[in-house]
Design an enzyme around this catalytic site. Structure first.
Site, mmCIF file in Angstrom:
data_model
loop_
_atom_site.group_PDB
_atom_site.id
_atom_site.type_symbol
_atom_site.label_atom_id
_atom_site.label_comp_id
_atom_site.label_asym_id
_atom_site.label_seq_id
_atom_site.Cartn_x
_atom_site.Cartn_y
_atom_site.Cartn_z
ATOM 1 N N ARG A 38 5.876 1.336 0.374
ATOM 2 C CA ARG A 38 4.910 2.024 1.232
ATOM 3 C C ARG A 38 3.566 1.360 1.067
ATOM 4 N NH1 ARG A 38 4.517 8.431 1.010
ATOM 5 N NH2 ARG A 38 3.354 7.891 -0.847
ATOM 6 N N THR A 98 -1.761 2.397 4.785
ATOM 7 C CA THR A 98 -1.205 2.949 6.029
ATOM 8 C C THR A 98 -0.110 3.974 5.769
ATOM 9 O OG1 THR A 98 0.525 1.279 6.144
ATOM 10 C CG2 THR A 98 -1.585 0.720 7.171
ATOM 11 N N ASP A 103 5.253 9.200 -9.029
ATOM 12 C CA ASP A 103 5.793 7.983 -8.417
ATOM 13 C C ASP A 103 7.124 7.635 -9.081
ATOM 14 O OD1 ASP A 103 6.344 5.126 -7.990
ATOM 15 O OD2 ASP A 103 4.428 5.155 -6.928
ATOM 16 N N ASP A 151 7.583 3.962 -10.460
ATOM 17 C CA ASP A 151 6.795 3.721 -11.679
ATOM 18 C C ASP A 151 7.397 4.436 -12.880
ATOM 19 O OD1 ASP A 151 4.970 2.006 -10.574
ATOM 20 O OD2 ASP A 151 3.491 3.558 -10.120
HETATM 21 C C1 PRP Z 1 8.776 5.522 -2.800
HETATM 22 C C2 PRP Z 1 10.135 6.167 -2.769
HETATM 23 C C3 PRP Z 1 10.537 6.023 -1.330
HETATM 24 C C4 PRP Z 1 9.217 6.163 -0.607
HETATM 25 C C5 PRP Z 1 9.125 7.536 -0.031
HETATM 26 O O1 PRP Z 1 8.874 4.154 -2.851
HETATM 27 O O2 PRP Z 1 11.041 5.602 -3.673
HETATM 28 O O3 PRP Z 1 11.146 4.786 -1.030
HETATM 29 O O4 PRP Z 1 8.180 5.967 -1.587
HETATM 30 O O5 PRP Z 1 7.988 7.655 0.745
HETATM 31 P P1 PRP Z 1 8.039 7.827 2.326
HETATM 32 O O6 PRP Z 1 9.097 8.842 2.603
HETATM 33 O O7 PRP Z 1 6.653 8.310 2.664
HETATM 34 O O8 PRP Z 1 8.335 6.492 2.940
HETATM 35 P P2 PRP Z 1 7.563 3.222 -2.983
HETATM 36 O O9 PRP Z 1 7.067 2.840 -1.641
HETATM 37 O O10 PRP Z 1 6.595 3.867 -3.920
HETATM 38 O O11 PRP Z 1 8.158 1.885 -3.592
HETATM 39 P P3 PRP Z 1 8.849 1.638 -5.024
HETATM 40 O O12 PRP Z 1 10.168 2.371 -5.030
HETATM 41 O O13 PRP Z 1 9.018 0.159 -5.028
HETATM 42 O O14 PRP Z 1 7.924 2.133 -6.092
HETATM 43 N N1 URA Z 2 7.007 8.164 -3.441
HETATM 44 C C1 URA Z 2 7.138 8.650 -4.696
HETATM 45 O O1 URA Z 2 7.652 7.956 -5.588
HETATM 46 N N2 URA Z 2 6.677 9.884 -4.942
HETATM 47 C C2 URA Z 2 6.133 10.661 -3.996
HETATM 48 O O2 URA Z 2 5.740 11.798 -4.302
HETATM 49 C C3 URA Z 2 6.000 10.134 -2.699
HETATM 50 C C4 URA Z 2 6.460 8.891 -2.448
#
Ligand code: PRP
Ligand code: URA
Length: 209
Positions: free
Chosen positions: A104, A108, A200, A203
């Site tokens: 994400r 944006t 997160d 993380d």
């Molecule tokens: C997180 C999560 C989803 C997304 C959800 O990933 O694992 O993929 O956010 O958010 P959304 O429904 O608003 O799209 P992130 O983008 O943080 O990436 P990561 O898994 O690499 O940390």
């Molecule tokens: N992605 C995450 O990992 N946590 C949230 O709460 C939203 C998006």
């Protein structure tokens, strides 16, 4: 129209409480994500078709059942979805694993794709897309759109925590898929994080914060 199933088995609720706790470290967090994925996989595979076979027990011939050759694929949305893969393969070890990399954009909040590798016989497979978090729904909607272009037999989506906003957006964008989530939380905050959520997920799984 796909179904939304809240898989709120007591074992899942208990593990989800531990997962949400900010004092839970990465090692335990990873184990819990994997265990919850296994328990949710049990629910998500409930409709697998069976066929009757005959086997010999030490006592007699038994007419009994086996899964009738359905081919499955598990597709994690990177990174956090990776944490659910081993738990899924515990129950469906012959499933193939595809990967779709999305993050994400912090400004944006829209998903940005950086990787996609699918099983080459995906057209013959029933797909389960996994990601612990469904927040705005942007990542899942985009990932499922990419997967649909490759014509799998069916698609299910499994997440651990969903926000109402994301669930609404996903069911509108892809009304044909079945969705499984362990809990529907209250809302998103102004940064599109799920409240109360667990923070997160990527993380916390990989210890990057
Ligand atoms: C997180 C999560 C989803 C997304 C959800 O990933 O694992 O993929 O956010 O958010 P959304 O429904 O608003 O799209 P992130 O983008 O943080 O990436 P990561 O898994 O690499 O940390
Ligand atoms: N992605 C995450 O990992 N946590 C949230 O709460 C939203 C998006």
């Amino acid at each position: 129209m796909g179904n939304v199933t809240i898989t709120n088995h007591p074992l899942i609720q208990h593990k989800l409480t531990l997962l949400r706790d900010k004092n839970t470290g990465s090692k335990e967090f990873r184990a819990l994500v994997s265990e919850i994925a296994t328990l949710m996989c049990y629910e998500a595979t409930r409709d697998l078709p069976l066929k009757e076979v005959e086997i010999e027990t030490p006592m007699a011939v038994a007419k009994t059942k086996v899964i009738s050759g359905k081919k499955l694929a598990v597709i994690p949305i990177l990174r956090a979805g990776l944490g659910m893969v081993d738990g899924m393969l515990t129950l469906i070890p012959s499933a193939k694993v595809g990967h779709i990399g999305l993050y994400r954009d912090p400004e944006t909040k829209k998903p940005v794709e950086y990787y996609c590798k699918m099983p080459n016989d995906i057209e013959e497979r029933e797909v389960i897309v996994v990601d612990p978090m469904l927040a705005t729904g942007g990542s899942a909607i985009d990932a499922i759109g990419q997967i649909k272009q490759r014509n799998p037999k069916s698609i299910k989506f499994m997440c651990i925590i969903a926000a109402p906003e994301g669930l609404d957006a996903l069911t509108k964008a892809h009304p044909d898929i079945d969705i499984f989530c362990a809990n529907l939380d209250e809302r998103l905050n102004e940064h599109s994080y799920i409240i109360p959520g667990l923070g997160d997920a990527g993380d916390r799984i990989f210890g990057t914060k």
